[in-house]
Design a protein around this motif. Structure first.
Motif, short mmCIF file in Angstrom:
data_model
loop_
_atom_site.label_atom_id
_atom_site.label_comp_id
_atom_site.label_asym_id
_atom_site.label_seq_id
_atom_site.Cartn_x
_atom_site.Cartn_y
_atom_site.Cartn_z
N UNK A 1 0.81 -1.22 0.00
CA UNK A 1 0.00 0.00 0.00
C UNK A 1 0.84 1.27 0.00
N UNK A 2 0.32 2.28 -0.70
CA UNK A 2 0.90 3.61 -0.67
C UNK A 2 0.35 4.35 0.54
N UNK A 3 1.23 4.99 1.31
CA UNK A 3 0.85 5.72 2.51
C UNK A 3 1.25 7.19 2.35
N UNK A 4 0.85 8.05 3.29
CA UNK A 4 1.27 9.46 3.21
C UNK A 4 2.78 9.65 3.20
N UNK A 5 3.52 8.68 3.73
CA UNK A 5 4.98 8.79 3.77
C UNK A 5 5.66 8.24 2.52
N UNK A 6 4.88 7.65 1.61
CA UNK A 6 5.45 7.04 0.41
C UNK A 6 5.94 8.11 -0.57
N UNK A 7 6.88 7.71 -1.41
CA UNK A 7 7.35 8.55 -2.50
C UNK A 7 7.17 7.77 -3.79
N UNK A 8 6.26 8.25 -4.62
CA UNK A 8 5.84 7.51 -5.81
C UNK A 8 6.42 8.16 -7.06
N UNK B 1 6.19 7.89 -11.29
CA UNK B 1 5.49 7.36 -12.46
C UNK B 1 6.32 7.60 -13.71
N UNK B 2 6.62 6.54 -14.43
CA UNK B 2 7.38 6.63 -15.67
C UNK B 2 6.40 6.60 -16.84
N UNK B 3 6.32 7.71 -17.55
CA UNK B 3 5.35 7.86 -18.63
C UNK B 3 4.08 8.51 -18.12
N UNK B 4 4.22 9.72 -17.55
CA UNK B 4 3.07 10.37 -16.88
C UNK B 4 2.04 10.90 -17.85
N UNK B 5 2.44 11.22 -19.09
CA UNK B 5 1.48 11.66 -20.10
C UNK B 5 0.94 13.06 -19.89
N UNK B 6 0.01 13.44 -20.74
CA UNK B 6 -0.54 14.79 -20.75
C UNK B 6 -1.68 14.99 -19.76
N UNK B 7 -2.29 13.89 -19.33
CA UNK B 7 -3.39 13.98 -18.36
C UNK B 7 -3.05 13.01 -17.23
N UNK B 8 -2.23 13.46 -16.26
CA UNK B 8 -1.64 12.56 -15.27
C UNK B 8 -2.62 12.10 -14.20
N UNK B 9 -3.49 11.18 -14.58
CA UNK B 9 -4.50 10.67 -13.66
C UNK B 9 -3.90 9.97 -12.47
N UNK B 10 -2.86 9.16 -12.72
CA UNK B 10 -2.25 8.39 -11.63
C UNK B 10 -1.68 9.29 -10.54
N UNK B 11 -0.85 10.27 -10.87
CA UNK B 11 -0.37 11.17 -9.81
C UNK B 11 -1.51 11.88 -9.07
N UNK B 12 -2.51 12.34 -9.80
CA UNK B 12 -3.63 13.05 -9.17
C UNK B 12 -4.38 12.16 -8.19
N UNK B 13 -4.71 10.94 -8.62
CA UNK B 13 -5.49 10.06 -7.77
C UNK B 13 -4.69 9.58 -6.56
N UNK B 14 -3.42 9.22 -6.78
CA UNK B 14 -2.60 8.75 -5.66
C UNK B 14 -2.38 9.87 -4.65
N UNK B 15 -2.00 11.05 -5.13
CA UNK B 15 -1.73 12.16 -4.21
C UNK B 15 -2.99 12.57 -3.45
N UNK B 16 -4.12 12.58 -4.14
CA UNK B 16 -5.37 12.99 -3.48
C UNK B 16 -5.81 11.97 -2.44
N UNK B 17 -5.70 10.69 -2.76
CA UNK B 17 -6.25 9.66 -1.88
C UNK B 17 -5.31 9.28 -0.74
N UNK B 18 -4.00 9.46 -0.93
CA UNK B 18 -3.05 9.01 0.08
C UNK B 18 -2.25 10.13 0.72
N UNK B 19 -2.13 11.27 0.05
CA UNK B 19 -1.29 12.33 0.55
C UNK B 19 0.18 12.12 0.26
N UNK B 20 0.51 11.08 -0.52
CA UNK B 20 1.91 10.79 -0.84
C UNK B 20 2.48 11.81 -1.81
N UNK B 21 3.79 11.94 -1.80
CA UNK B 21 4.48 12.74 -2.81
C UNK B 21 4.57 11.92 -4.09
#
Length: 265
Positions: free
Chosen positions: A118-125, A127-147
């Protein structure tokens, strides 16, 4: 009965559509609805249960006959997904926010990304290949508070992606960079690394990552085998002296599956 001829006919048609729509991209929204319709249709094609059963029944000689077309479709669909993300980012700038079938499927996949790791607020994530609409960073950061840091080799994707994050992720700990893994100090700090399924050389990069990362890192490799390999670059063997397969998350109804790797002891 679904036959080799059926697959050849449908896949050739998809290849023609992808090729035509890719060259039409001109930094405007003129052809966005056409490309969205084709990618949504293609997503349904590769996740269809009847197609999956028929594909698994093809003989090795038939799959070998299809291989040049399969390779072509992987490259073309990856290019068109990148363009579709650009269309979505441009639509957001115009105040239009809609979730196409393909993007909805991807967002559902993100929830299952790391399995028990699991990703936690202390995790550092990373993403390789973030693209023009970075859904993964947005969802992970919003839901977990991770960097979360996303990297991409496409300068336009980084520019559009930063605008998307500015609009949808204000206050979230997200950074997008046009950098290579070896040039990013954050690579060694990362606790979780995700590879987009459309990164063609992801297993070469995974091999490179062994010397660049810490001992506890978990790597999520999005991939597709069998029928899903039409829309994703497939799983490859790794050097078992470097990486071991910690988990393999199979999602029959999603457009890609997820292999989780940890460093070998």
């Amino acid at each position: 009965m679904i036959t080799l001829i059926h697959f050849e006919t449908r896949l050739t048609a998809f290849a023609t559509q992808f090729s035509d729509l890719a060259v039409r991209y001109d930094q405007t929204l003129e052809h966005s609805s056409e490309l969205e319709a084709v990618i949504n249709d293609y997503s349904r094609f590769v996740t269809d249960a009847d197609h999956r059963v028929a594909w698994d029944m093809l003989r090795p000689s038939e799959l070998e006959e299809l291989e040049p077309l399969i390779q072509k479709l992987r490259d073309q669909s990856a290019r068109c997904v990148a363009i579709m993300e650009k269309y979505r980012a441009l639509k957001l700038q115009d105040g239009e926010v809609q979730i196409a079938d393909y993007f909805r499927n991807i967002e559902e996949c993100i929830d299952k990304e790391f399995g028990s790791f699991q990703v936690t607020p202390d995790s550092k994530v990373l993403l390789v290949g973030s693209g023009s609409f970075p859904m993964t960073p947005l969802l992970i950061a919003r839901r977990t508070g991770a960097q979360v840091v996303g990297i991409d080799i496409d300068a336009e994707a980084i520019t559009l992606g930063r605008k998307v994050v500015g609009t949808l992720g204000a206050g979230l700990n997200i950074r997008l960079e046009q950098r290579l893994l070896e040039d990013l100090a954050y690579t060694r700090e990362a606790t979780h690394i995700i590879f987009s399924s459309t990164v063609a050389n992801k297993y070469d990069l995974l091999d490179q990552l062994y010397a660049l990362t810490n001992e506890q890192v978990v790597v999520a490799m999005r991939y597709g085998n069998q029928l899903k390999s039409l829309f994703n670059y497939p799983m490859r063997e790794t050097d078992n002296r470097k990486w071991r397969l910690a988990d393999n998350i199979l999602r029959p109804h999603d457009v890609f599956d997820i292999a989780l790797y940890q460093k070998s002891v």
